[in-house]
Enzyme design. Structure first.
Site, PDB file in Angstrom:
ATOM      1  N   GLU A   1       5.927  -0.305  13.203  1.00  0.00           N
ATOM      2  CA  GLU A   1       6.932   0.531  14.025  1.00  0.00           C
ATOM      3  C   GLU A   1       6.085   2.066  14.214  1.00  0.00           C
ATOM      4  O   GLU A   1       6.010   2.633  13.008  1.00  0.00           O
ATOM      5  CB  GLU A   1       8.212   0.575  13.243  1.00  0.00           C
ATOM      6  CG  GLU A   1       9.194   1.450  13.988  1.00  0.00           C
ATOM      7  CD  GLU A   1      10.110   2.203  13.010  1.00  0.00           C
ATOM      8  OE1 GLU A   1      10.439   1.784  12.016  1.00  0.00           O
ATOM      9  OE2 GLU A   1       9.857   3.221  13.309  1.00  0.00           O
TER      10      GLU A   1
ATOM     11  N   GLY B   1       4.701   4.126  10.688  1.00  0.00           N
ATOM     12  CA  GLY B   1       4.109   5.430  10.450  1.00  0.00           C
ATOM     13  C   GLY B   1       3.523   5.844  12.041  1.00  0.00           C
ATOM     14  O   GLY B   1       4.212   5.646  12.873  1.00  0.00           O
ATOM     15  N   SER B   2       2.295   6.330  12.009  1.00  0.00           N
ATOM     16  CA  SER B   2       1.762   7.005  13.402  1.00  0.00           C
ATOM     17  C   SER B   2       1.323   5.807  14.224  1.00  0.00           C
ATOM     18  O   SER B   2       1.001   4.768  13.804  1.00  0.00           O
ATOM     19  CB  SER B   2       0.643   8.025  13.111  1.00  0.00           C
ATOM     20  OG  SER B   2      -0.409   7.080  12.132  1.00  0.00           O
ATOM     21  N   ARG B   3       1.026   6.279  15.550  1.00  0.00           N
ATOM     22  CA  ARG B   3       0.561   5.279  16.348  1.00  0.00           C
ATOM     23  C   ARG B   3      -0.981   4.981  16.134  1.00  0.00           C
ATOM     24  O   ARG B   3      -1.245   3.868  16.163  1.00  0.00           O
ATOM     25  CB  ARG B   3       0.830   5.961  17.706  1.00  0.00           C
ATOM     26  CG  ARG B   3       0.482   5.225  18.960  1.00  0.00           C
ATOM     27  CD  ARG B   3       0.963   6.140  20.392  1.00  0.00           C
ATOM     28  NE  ARG B   3       0.607   5.109  21.409  1.00  0.00           N
ATOM     29  CZ  ARG B   3       1.130   5.508  22.540  1.00  0.00           C
ATOM     30  NH1 ARG B   3       1.985   6.428  22.705  1.00  0.00           N
ATOM     31  NH2 ARG B   3       0.936   4.685  23.688  1.00  0.00           N
TER      32      ARG B   3
ATOM     33  N   CYS C   1      12.148   8.240  12.951  1.00  0.00           N
ATOM     34  CA  CYS C   1      11.704   7.466  14.191  1.00  0.00           C
ATOM     35  C   CYS C   1      12.823   7.344  15.692  1.00  0.00           C
ATOM     36  O   CYS C   1      12.404   7.182  16.527  1.00  0.00           O
ATOM     37  CB  CYS C   1      10.933   6.235  13.807  1.00  0.00           C
ATOM     38  SG  CYS C   1      12.278   5.328  13.003  1.00  0.00           S
TER      39      CYS C   1
ATOM     40  N   GLU D   1       5.218  11.914  21.365  1.00  0.00           N
ATOM     41  CA  GLU D   1       6.200  12.016  20.361  1.00  0.00           C
ATOM     42  C   GLU D   1       5.556  13.480  19.482  1.00  0.00           C
ATOM     43  O   GLU D   1       4.325  13.554  19.157  1.00  0.00           O
ATOM     44  CB  GLU D   1       6.131  10.982  19.320  1.00  0.00           C
ATOM     45  CG  GLU D   1       7.167  11.166  17.942  1.00  0.00           C
ATOM     46  CD  GLU D   1       7.160  10.005  17.088  1.00  0.00           C
ATOM     47  OE1 GLU D   1       8.119   9.753  16.503  1.00  0.00           O
ATOM     48  OE2 GLU D   1       5.878   9.540  16.749  1.00  0.00           O
TER      49      GLU D   1
ATOM     50  N   LYS E   1       0.970  -1.202   0.172  1.00  0.00           N
ATOM     51  CA  LYS E   1      -0.093  -0.070   0.017  1.00  0.00           C
ATOM     52  C   LYS E   1       0.951   1.317   0.071  1.00  0.00           C
ATOM     53  O   LYS E   1       1.533   1.539   1.008  1.00  0.00           O
ATOM     54  CB  LYS E   1      -0.948  -0.184   1.321  1.00  0.00           C
ATOM     55  CG  LYS E   1      -1.991   0.807   1.631  1.00  0.00           C
ATOM     56  CD  LYS E   1      -2.195   2.293   0.936  1.00  0.00           C
ATOM     57  CE  LYS E   1      -2.667   3.281   1.902  1.00  0.00           C
ATOM     58  NZ  LYS E   1      -2.093   4.539   1.562  1.00  0.00           N
TER      59      LYS E   1
HETATM   60  N1  LIG Z   1       7.612   7.012  14.457  1.00  0.00           N
HETATM   61  C1  LIG Z   1       7.729   7.244  13.220  1.00  0.00           C
HETATM   62  O1  LIG Z   1       8.453   6.486  12.377  1.00  0.00           O
HETATM   63  C2  LIG Z   1       6.910   7.996  12.210  1.00  0.00           C
HETATM   64  C3  LIG Z   1       6.990   7.753  10.858  1.00  0.00           C
HETATM   65  C4  LIG Z   1       6.149   8.517   9.918  1.00  0.00           C
HETATM   66  C5  LIG Z   1       5.251   9.252  10.530  1.00  0.00           C
HETATM   67  N2  LIG Z   1       4.828   9.284  11.811  1.00  0.00           N
HETATM   68  C6  LIG Z   1       4.073   9.941  12.733  1.00  0.00           C
HETATM   69  O2  LIG Z   1       2.707   9.930  11.662  1.00  0.00           O
HETATM   70  C7  LIG Z   1       2.164  10.910  11.348  1.00  0.00           C
HETATM   71  C8  LIG Z   1       1.570  11.123  10.112  1.00  0.00           C
HETATM   72  O3  LIG Z   1       2.606  10.571   9.169  1.00  0.00           O
HETATM   73  P1  LIG Z   1       2.415   9.259   8.231  1.00  0.00           P
HETATM   74  O4  LIG Z   1       1.307   9.734   6.918  1.00  0.00           O
HETATM   75  O5  LIG Z   1       3.691   9.102   7.719  1.00  0.00           O
HETATM   76  O6  LIG Z   1       1.759   8.357   9.135  1.00  0.00           O
HETATM   77  P2  LIG Z   1       0.440   7.616   8.933  1.00  0.00           P
HETATM   78  O7  LIG Z   1       0.404   6.641  10.009  1.00  0.00           O
HETATM   79  O8  LIG Z   1      -0.700   8.429   8.962  1.00  0.00           O
HETATM   80  O9  LIG Z   1       0.307   6.861   7.504  1.00  0.00           O
HETATM   81  C9  LIG Z   1       1.188   5.766   7.238  1.00  0.00           C
HETATM   82  C10 LIG Z   1       0.298   4.688   6.223  1.00  0.00           C
HETATM   83  O10 LIG Z   1      -0.702   4.076   7.226  1.00  0.00           O
HETATM   84  C11 LIG Z   1      -2.008   4.443   6.293  1.00  0.00           C
HETATM   85  N3  LIG Z   1      -3.002   4.595   7.503  1.00  0.00           N
HETATM   86  C12 LIG Z   1      -3.023   5.763   8.450  1.00  0.00           C
HETATM   87  N4  LIG Z   1      -3.925   5.495   9.260  1.00  0.00           N
HETATM   88  C13 LIG Z   1      -4.675   4.340   8.775  1.00  0.00           C
HETATM   89  C14 LIG Z   1      -5.747   3.683   9.490  1.00  0.00           C
HETATM   90  N5  LIG Z   1      -6.308   4.028  10.435  1.00  0.00           N
HETATM   91  N6  LIG Z   1      -6.225   2.510   8.903  1.00  0.00           N
HETATM   92  C15 LIG Z   1      -5.417   2.013   7.652  1.00  0.00           C
HETATM   93  N7  LIG Z   1      -4.371   2.599   7.247  1.00  0.00           N
HETATM   94  C16 LIG Z   1      -3.901   3.790   7.688  1.00  0.00           C
HETATM   95  C17 LIG Z   1      -1.675   5.618   5.711  1.00  0.00           C
HETATM   96  O11 LIG Z   1      -2.584   5.785   4.445  1.00  0.00           O
HETATM   97  C18 LIG Z   1      -0.296   5.585   5.006  1.00  0.00           C
HETATM   98  O12 LIG Z   1      -0.275   4.552   4.078  1.00  0.00           O
HETATM   99  C19 LIG Z   1       3.305  12.031  11.470  1.00  0.00           C
HETATM  100  O13 LIG Z   1       3.012  13.423  11.831  1.00  0.00           O
HETATM  101  C20 LIG Z   1       4.158  11.501  12.619  1.00  0.00           C
HETATM  102  O14 LIG Z   1       3.704  11.924  13.768  1.00  0.00           O
HETATM  103  C21 LIG Z   1       5.630   8.487  12.812  1.00  0.00           C
HETATM  104  O1  LIG Z   2      12.198   6.766  10.880  1.00  0.00           O
HETATM  105  C1  LIG Z   2      12.771   5.430  11.120  1.00  0.00           C
HETATM  106  C2  LIG Z   2      13.785   4.871  10.782  1.00  0.00           C
HETATM  107  C3  LIG Z   2      15.146   5.642  11.354  1.00  0.00           C
HETATM  108  C4  LIG Z   2      16.467   5.191  10.612  1.00  0.00           C
HETATM  109  O2  LIG Z   2      16.385   4.318   9.681  1.00  0.00           O
HETATM  110  C5  LIG Z   2      17.607   5.846  10.983  1.00  0.00           C
HETATM  111  O3  LIG Z   2      17.748   6.546  11.871  1.00  0.00           O
HETATM  112  O4  LIG Z   2      18.674   5.693  10.162  1.00  0.00           O
END
Ligand SMILES: NC(=O)c1ccc[n+]([C@@H]2O[C@H](COP(=O)([O-])OP(=O)(O)OC[C@H]3O[C@@H](n4cnc5c(N)ncnc54)[C@H](O)[C@@H]3O)[C@@H](O)[C@H]2O)c1
Ligand SMILES: O=CCCC(=O)C(=O)O
Length: 523
Positions: A265, A241-243, A302, A392, A184
């Site tokens: 993650e 991605g996000s929590r 992250c 975060e 996806k």
């Molecule tokens: N910790 C990390 O490594 C990390 C990395 C990227 C983003 N983030 C956080 O996430 C926020 C948004 O960024 P993002 O768009 O990369 O993350 P996101 O979690 O919103 O999206 C990541 C993927 O998951 C899908 N998704 C999101 N919510 C979903 C749901 N309820 N059901 C199914 N699929 C879903 C999205 O379409 C996308 O493909 C950032 O502002 C940040 O706070 C954290």
């Molecule tokens: O964002 C997550 C991965 C972080 C990483 O791979 C790095 O710090 O190199």
């Protein structure tokens, strides 16, 4: 190569008809061409059906053929050339050097998994030969190997558009394990995804594999992402991605009639513990180095150091001095998407407006969609009383927690949620204090590092990029390094199976020449 905006479904391309998605120029917010067609239910159905059809064939591919496939993907990605780098820079706002470095990491990762597959110990082959004369009971012949779990759904991450995306670590480790992958794609970099997706699709064809080994869908997470995880043919999920996104997918996977593992993650603030000897010897220098890690990639890692813990005093003041001076010079940087920029600004505003938090320093003001770095401070007692201070803030912002003494420092560490990394800064004279902290650090984090920062993850066999919830959904695993393959394998034991029927890895003659543990000993 002209971008088409098409879905990649097995060997075919077709334009999704469930709405349009546009990449955006991260610096200006302007729409980029072409429109990417979102997948509908029929596209999802076809991708999953093909993956299920490919699975029994792909999981038994010769190890050499699978390794060559991974290497072919790597080469095809390199062959795209500058077009990939330029599109990725435009869609993400990441600097060219970073994107080129990440491309190197991505192809290096694919090649490392190729070597892992060839070497064969991921199969964990074990043989406990029969003991027909054992008293009082004879022993049966038992042989074990790992098999692939089945088709895997992979969610590309926004912040690593290559190394954690379409052909990133989740895809590489799933393919290495013998699992077909349905990606996806992240809507933040659809053009980058198409270019890389086509490189994988071409590798499938170049290597003569079943077309269902790889598909890639565009679409909304809540529709196509959820649909993918709910599909009974999908047997595991990789996500960064996000929590909220990660936990939503965990809930969907757990609610299926056949629940499946989700390796998500999600959220980590990566505490950095500054011990007294290190602060006294080089507090200011550590402060300066910390800002380098904090502002790398606009803080969108992250592994970003979002929390600093230390005992209050002169040493900590010298750290603050070094960090504040460096932060004052730190330029603002374009963030990945307008949405991530907005979420970052809100997070900073929340800290700024918090009655128990003081702002210590700020980076340079930037343009629209650029994140301005910031450093805040609070007292340990206030941190403990306000759990929201652990949330975060995704970007270049960090919070210093001033502890009164060692006991309070221990208490703060005991209160933090699961983390990807915890860093210790120390001198030799700090060893006793560090030793006392180690049990709680091991309980909280997947990686403990000394005199450094968690950003810049090495892709290597001994790497753990994981950690207890909410850093990940399953702290027993890693999404970076060769151990990531274990997420997509499960053990099968064969009892008294005739040699001719055994998988090659377990046959008496060891025709694959893979490492095996015989009667408990590596042979
Ligand atoms: N910790 C990390 O490594 C990390 C990395 C990227 C983003 N983030 C956080 O996430 C926020 C948004 O960024 P993002 O768009 O990369 O993350 P996101 O979690 O919103 O999206 C990541 C993927 O998951 C899908 N998704 C999101 N919510 C979903 C749901 N309820 N059901 C199914 N699929 C879903 C999205 O379409 C996308 O493909 C950032 O502002 C940040 O706070 C954290
Ligand atoms: O964002 C997550 C991965 C972080 C990483 O791979 C790095 O710090 O190199």
């Amino acid at each position: 190569m002209a971008l088409t905006g098409d879905l990649l479904i097995g060997g075919a391309t077709r334009h999704g008809t469930a709405g349009d998605i546009h990449g955006l120029d991260a610096a200006t917010g302007e729409k980029l061409e072409p429109a990417f067609g979102a997948a509908g239910p029929d596209d999802l159905e076809k991708a999953c059906a093909l993956a299920a059809e490919a699975f029994p064939i792909f999981r038994e591919t010769d190890l050499e053929a699978r390794a060559v496939f991974l290497e072919t993907i790597a080469q095809n990605i390199m062959d795209i050339g500058d077009e990939l780098v330029q599109r990725c820079v435009t869609e993400t706002g990441l600097p060219q050097a970073r994107v080129e470095g990440e491309r190197g990491r991505t192809v290096g990762q694919l090649r490392l998994f190729a070597a892992t597959v060839r070497e064969g110990s991921f199969l964990e082959a074990r043989i406990d030969p029969a003991m027909p004369d054992r008293k009082p009971m004879p022993r049966v012949d038992l042989r074990l190997r790992n098999v692939a779990v089945g088709p895997v759904a992979v969610f590309g991450a926004s912040n690593f558009p290559l190394a954690f995306s379409v052909a990133g670590g989740d895809t590489a480790s799933a393919l290495a394990a013998g699992c077909p992958v349905v990606v996806k794609a992240h809507s933040a970099h659809p053009g980058t995804s198409e270019l890389v997706g086509k490189a994988v699709q071409k590798a499938v064809k170049d290597c003569g594999l079943h077309e269902g080994v790889f598909s890639m869908l565009f679409g909304s997470g809540r529709v196509i992402g959820q649909g993918l995880v709910a599909d009974p043919r999908i047997k595991a999920v990789g996500f960064t991605g996000s929590r909220s996104g990660g936990t939503a997918l965990m809930a969907t996977a757990a609610a299926r009639s056949e629940p499946i593992p989700v390796y998500a993650e999600m959220s980590s603030i990566n505490p950095v513990v500054l011990l007294g000897g290190a602060l006294a010897a080089r507090g200011e220098a550590i402060g300066k180095a910390f800002v380098g890690s904090l502002t790398m990639g606009a803080g969108q890692f992250c592994t970003n150091p979002g929390l600093i813990l230390a005992i209050d005093g002169e040493g900590l003041e010298s750290f603050v001095k070094g960090a504040s001076a460096a932060l004052g010079e730190a330029p603002a940087a374009t963030m990945l998407t307008p949405g991530i920029h907005e979420a970052y600004c809100e997070g900073v505003k929340r800290l700024d407006g918090h009655s128990q938090v003081q702002k210590l320093a700020e980076g340079k003001v930037g343009e629209k969609f650029q994140g301005q770095a910031a450093l805040f401070s609070t007292k340990a007692a206030d941190f403990l009383a306000n759990p929201e201070l652990q949330e975060e803030v995704f970007g270049s912002t960090s919070l210093i927690v001033r502890c009164a003494d060692e006991a309070e420092l221990q208490k703060v560490l005991g209160s933090v949620e699961g983390q990807l990394t915890i860093a210790l800064h120390m001198e030799e004279g700090d060893h006793d204090d560090a030793r006392k902290l180690l049990p709680v650090l091991e309980e909280k984090a997947g990686r403990i590092l000394v005199n450094g920062f968690g950003t810049g993850v090495e892709v290597a066999p001994a790497m753990v990029h994981g950690g207890p919830f909410p850093a990940t959904s399953d702290g027993r695993s890693t999404s970076v390094g060769t151990l990531a393959i274990a997420r997509f394998l499960r053990p099968v034991s064969y009892q008294d199976m005739p040699d001719a029927l055994l998988p090659k890895a377990l046959q008496e003659a060891n025709p694959l020449n893979v490492p095996r543990r015989i009667d408990g000993k590596l042979g």
